[in-house]
Design a protein around this motif. Structure first.
Motif, short mmCIF file in Angstrom:
data_model
loop_
_atom_site.label_atom_id
_atom_site.label_comp_id
_atom_site.label_asym_id
_atom_site.label_seq_id
_atom_site.Cartn_x
_atom_site.Cartn_y
_atom_site.Cartn_z
N THR A 109 0.84 -1.19 0.00
CA THR A 109 0.00 0.00 0.00
C THR A 109 0.88 1.24 0.00
O THR A 109 2.04 1.21 0.43
CB THR A 109 -0.90 0.02 1.23
N LEU A 110 0.32 2.31 -0.53
CA LEU A 110 1.07 3.57 -0.52
C LEU A 110 1.18 4.09 0.90
O LEU A 110 0.36 3.81 1.76
CB LEU A 110 0.36 4.60 -1.40
N GLY A 111 2.17 4.87 1.10
CA GLY A 111 2.36 5.42 2.45
C GLY A 111 3.35 4.57 3.20
O GLY A 111 4.35 4.15 2.65
N GLY A 112 3.07 4.30 4.45
CA GLY A 112 3.99 3.49 5.24
C GLY A 112 5.19 4.31 5.64
O GLY A 112 5.10 5.52 5.84
N ASP A 113 6.32 3.65 5.75
CA ASP A 113 7.52 4.33 6.19
C ASP A 113 8.15 5.08 5.01
O ASP A 113 8.67 4.49 4.07
CB ASP A 113 8.50 3.31 6.74
N ALA A 114 8.08 6.39 5.04
CA ALA A 114 8.58 7.19 3.92
C ALA A 114 10.09 7.09 3.77
O ALA A 114 10.63 7.09 2.66
CB ALA A 114 8.17 8.65 4.11
N TRP A 115 10.81 6.99 4.90
CA TRP A 115 12.27 6.91 4.84
C TRP A 115 12.73 5.63 4.15
O TRP A 115 13.70 5.64 3.39
CB TRP A 115 12.85 7.01 6.24
#
Length: 128
Positions: A109-115
């Protein structure tokens, strides 16, 4: 002649070369022509034919004929004197095999941990 297994290195198809006499004679004649043109090219270079416009084009033409003649020699040799062999080779791993695990087949899914996504975008071989 072929082997029955499909392990690495097994021969699926082997057709021996025809080794025709006409091809051998043609190769010898083309080799003689090749030697003559190589001698002409060398003679032209030594005598300075390349210094004039016409001589330079003539040397270029001779060089083209040399390579075309060599291509015919190699094509005849490959067709008439090398056997046709098909060997089982190891399948190379595709990018799907390297970077997608079975539980990640549906994607993420999109999002989550951006780093983490930035690290994957910068370094594609980053381990999960």
């Amino acid at each position: 002649m072929s082997s029955t297994g499909s392990t690495y290195g097994d021969i699926h198809r082997y057709e021996p070369a025809r080794e025709s006499t006409a091809a051998a004679i043609a190769i010898v004649l083309l080799t003689v022509v090749e030697v003559v043109f190589v001698f002409m090219f060398t003679y032209g270079l030594v005598n300075g034919w390349g210094l004039s416009d016409t001589g330079n084009m003539f040397l270029g033409g001779i060089l083209a004929v040399i390579f075309i003649d060599l291509a015919f020699i190699l094509a005849l040799y490959r067709k008439e004197f090398l056997p046709d062999v098909v060997i089982v080779k190891k399948r190379r791993r595709k990018w799907e095999d390297l970077y997608i695990r079975g539980d990640d087949v549906d994607g993420e899914t999109l999002g989550g941990d951006a780093w983490e996504q930035v690290k994957r975008a910068v370094y594609p071989y980053y381990k999960r």
